[in-house]
Motif scaffolding. Structure first.
Motif, PDB file in Angstrom:
ATOM      1  N   TYR A  14       0.832  -1.203   0.000  1.00 37.52           N
ATOM      2  CA  TYR A  14       0.000   0.000   0.000  1.00 37.52           C
ATOM      3  C   TYR A  14       0.866   1.252   0.000  1.00 37.52           C
ATOM      4  O   TYR A  14       1.999   1.249   0.482  1.00 37.52           O
ATOM      5  CB  TYR A  14      -0.895   0.028   1.243  1.00 37.52           C
ATOM      6  N   LEU A  15       0.284   2.323  -0.509  1.00 37.89           N
ATOM      7  CA  LEU A  15       0.898   3.645  -0.387  1.00 37.89           C
ATOM      8  C   LEU A  15      -0.201   4.603   0.066  1.00 37.89           C
ATOM      9  O   LEU A  15      -1.095   4.941  -0.705  1.00 37.89           O
ATOM     10  CB  LEU A  15       1.506   4.119  -1.711  1.00 37.89           C
ATOM     11  N   GLN A  16      -0.122   5.000   1.317  1.00 37.89           N
ATOM     12  CA  GLN A  16      -1.045   5.991   1.851  1.00 37.89           C
ATOM     13  C   GLN A  16      -0.477   7.362   1.579  1.00 37.89           C
ATOM     14  O   GLN A  16       0.655   7.652   1.979  1.00 37.89           O
ATOM     15  CB  GLN A  16      -1.242   5.779   3.356  1.00 37.89           C
ATOM     16  N   MET A  17      -1.241   8.196   0.906  1.00 42.25           N
ATOM     17  CA  MET A  17      -0.785   9.533   0.549  1.00 42.25           C
ATOM     18  C   MET A  17      -1.729  10.553   1.156  1.00 42.25           C
ATOM     19  O   MET A  17      -2.924  10.562   0.846  1.00 42.25           O
ATOM     20  CB  MET A  17      -0.730   9.692  -0.970  1.00 42.25           C
ATOM     21  N   ASN A  18      -1.191  11.402   2.013  1.00 44.10           N
ATOM     22  CA  ASN A  18      -1.970  12.438   2.676  1.00 44.10           C
ATOM     23  C   ASN A  18      -1.484  13.818   2.253  1.00 44.10           C
ATOM     24  O   ASN A  18      -0.362  13.969   1.751  1.00 44.10           O
ATOM     25  CB  ASN A  18      -1.845  12.298   4.194  1.00 44.10           C
ATOM     26  N   ASN A  19      -2.330  14.800   2.479  1.00 42.44           N
ATOM     27  CA  ASN A  19      -1.974  16.192   2.152  1.00 42.44           C
ATOM     28  C   ASN A  19      -1.409  16.289   0.723  1.00 42.44           C
ATOM     29  O   ASN A  19      -0.338  16.852   0.499  1.00 42.44           O
ATOM     30  CB  ASN A  19      -0.960  16.726   3.156  1.00 42.44           C
ATOM     31  N   LEU A  20      -2.143  15.740  -0.205  1.00 44.13           N
ATOM     32  CA  LEU A  20      -1.673  15.704  -1.586  1.00 44.13           C
ATOM     33  C   LEU A  20      -1.580  17.094  -2.184  1.00 44.13           C
ATOM     34  O   LEU A  20      -2.376  17.995  -1.847  1.00 44.13           O
ATOM     35  CB  LEU A  20      -2.590  14.814  -2.425  1.00 44.13           C
ATOM     36  N   LYS A  21      -0.614  17.246  -3.069  1.00 42.74           N
ATOM     37  CA  LYS A  21      -0.351  18.525  -3.727  1.00 42.74           C
ATOM     38  C   LYS A  21      -0.461  18.345  -5.235  1.00 42.74           C
ATOM     39  O   LYS A  21      -0.269  17.235  -5.745  1.00 42.74           O
ATOM     40  CB  LYS A  21       1.054  19.005  -3.358  1.00 42.74           C
ATOM     41  N   PRO A  22      -0.736  19.430  -5.961  1.00 43.01           N
ATOM     42  CA  PRO A  22      -0.832  19.303  -7.423  1.00 43.01           C
ATOM     43  C   PRO A  22       0.426  18.679  -8.043  1.00 43.01           C
ATOM     44  O   PRO A  22       0.323  17.953  -9.038  1.00 43.01           O
ATOM     45  CB  PRO A  22      -1.032  20.740  -7.880  1.00 43.01           C
ATOM     46  N   GLU A  23       1.574  18.934  -7.452  1.00 46.57           N
ATOM     47  CA  GLU A  23       2.811  18.374  -8.004  1.00 46.57           C
ATOM     48  C   GLU A  23       2.934  16.871  -7.782  1.00 46.57           C
ATOM     49  O   GLU A  23       3.865  16.241  -8.283  1.00 46.57           O
ATOM     50  CB  GLU A  23       4.044  19.097  -7.427  1.00 46.57           C
ATOM     51  N   ASP A  24       2.013  16.276  -7.038  1.00 46.44           N
ATOM     52  CA  ASP A  24       1.982  14.820  -6.890  1.00 46.44           C
ATOM     53  C   ASP A  24       1.261  14.148  -8.058  1.00 46.44           C
ATOM     54  O   ASP A  24       1.233  12.914  -8.136  1.00 46.44           O
ATOM     55  CB  ASP A  24       1.291  14.425  -5.582  1.00 46.44           C
ATOM     56  N   THR A  25       0.689  14.941  -8.937  1.00 45.84           N
ATOM     57  CA  THR A  25      -0.005  14.386 -10.088  1.00 45.84           C
ATOM     58  C   THR A  25       0.946  13.591 -10.965  1.00 45.84           C
ATOM     59  O   THR A  25       1.991  14.095 -11.380  1.00 45.84           O
ATOM     60  CB  THR A  25      -0.652  15.508 -10.911  1.00 45.84           C
ATOM     61  N   ALA A  26       0.595  12.335 -11.213  1.00 41.52           N
ATOM     62  CA  ALA A  26       1.463  11.435 -11.984  1.00 41.52           C
ATOM     63  C   ALA A  26       0.775  10.090 -12.126  1.00 41.52           C
ATOM     64  O   ALA A  26      -0.255   9.831 -11.489  1.00 41.52           O
ATOM     65  CB  ALA A  26       2.807  11.252 -11.293  1.00 41.52           C
ATOM     66  N   VAL A  27       1.369   9.245 -12.943  1.00 34.10           N
ATOM     67  CA  VAL A  27       0.993   7.835 -12.955  1.00 34.10           C
ATOM     68  C   VAL A  27       1.889   7.136 -11.935  1.00 34.10           C
ATOM     69  O   VAL A  27       3.114   7.285 -11.978  1.00 34.10           O
ATOM     70  CB  VAL A  27       1.163   7.195 -14.342  1.00 34.10           C
ATOM     71  N   TYR A  28       1.269   6.395 -11.036  1.00 38.77           N
ATOM     72  CA  TYR A  28       2.008   5.713  -9.982  1.00 38.77           C
ATOM     73  C   TYR A  28       2.118   4.226 -10.327  1.00 38.77           C
ATOM     74  O   TYR A  28       1.110   3.581 -10.661  1.00 38.77           O
ATOM     75  CB  TYR A  28       1.302   5.905  -8.641  1.00 38.77           C
ATOM     76  N   TYR A  29       3.333   3.717 -10.230  1.00 39.55           N
ATOM     77  CA  TYR A  29       3.622   2.334 -10.582  1.00 39.55           C
ATOM     78  C   TYR A  29       4.144   1.560  -9.377  1.00 39.55           C
ATOM     79  O   TYR A  29       4.953   2.075  -8.603  1.00 39.55           O
ATOM     80  CB  TYR A  29       4.690   2.270 -11.678  1.00 39.55           C
ATOM     81  N   CYS A  30       3.719   0.337  -9.284  1.00 35.94           N
ATOM     82  CA  CYS A  30       4.241  -0.583  -8.293  1.00 35.94           C
ATOM     83  C   CYS A  30       5.362  -1.385  -8.938  1.00 35.94           C
ATOM     84  O   CYS A  30       5.280  -1.743 -10.125  1.00 35.94           O
ATOM     85  CB  CYS A  30       3.111  -1.512  -7.832  1.00 35.94           C
ATOM     86  N   ALA A  31       6.404  -1.673  -8.164  1.00 38.88           N
ATOM     87  CA  ALA A  31       7.527  -2.457  -8.673  1.00 38.88           C
ATOM     88  C   ALA A  31       7.929  -3.489  -7.636  1.00 38.88           C
ATOM     89  O   ALA A  31       7.974  -3.188  -6.438  1.00 38.88           O
ATOM     90  CB  ALA A  31       8.708  -1.550  -8.999  1.00 38.88           C
ATOM     91  N   ALA A  32       8.228  -4.683  -8.126  1.00 36.32           N
ATOM     92  CA  ALA A  32       8.648  -5.772  -7.256  1.00 36.32           C
ATOM     93  C   ALA A  32       9.976  -6.317  -7.768  1.00 36.32           C
ATOM     94  O   ALA A  32      10.104  -6.621  -8.954  1.00 36.32           O
ATOM     95  CB  ALA A  32       7.596  -6.881  -7.260  1.00 36.32           C
TER      96      ALA A  32
END
Length: 115
Positions: A79-97
């Motif tokens: 999991y990735l809990q993201m709080n207090n998000l900002k416009p600069e956090d806009t992106a495609v988020y990828y999981c990697a193993a």
């Protein structure tokens, strides 16, 4: 081959929260580390957070104090809990193993933060 499926992305206002999930097709008990990356338009993919088998974590500087990575080995999920998000956090988020020298990627989930 490990298959990863991300979910939980979406559109959120600045200051809001999202929790991303990454479900693996097999046990993540032996997969070390598990990571979240992101890629914004026109930018390189960057590491957001990483968690090892021993639950050691590292974070992108801009995410420290706002993002929390965790893993549930019983559910084969990270999991990735993201709080207090900002416009600069806009992106495609990828999981990697990572298993040995091989890195497996998910298809990505879009996170859009409006101002």
């Amino acid at each position: 081959q490990v298959q990863l499926v991300e979910s939980g992305g979406g559109l959120v206002q600045a200051g809001g929260s999202l929790r991303l999930s990454c479900a693996a097709s097999e046990s993540i008990f032996s997969i070390n580390p598990m990571s979240w990356y992101r890629q914004a338009p026109g930018k390189q993919r960057e590491l957001v957070a990483r968690i090892t088998y021993g639950d050691s974590t590292i974070y992108l500087d801009s995410g420290k104090g706002r993002f929390t990575i965790s893993r549930d080995n019983a559910k084969n999920t990270v999991y990735l809990q993201m709080n207090n998000l900002k416009p600069e956090d806009t992106a495609v988020y990828y999981c990697a193993a990572q298993r040995g020298f091989t890195v497996y990627w998910g298809q990505g989930t879009q996170v859009t933060v409006s101002s």
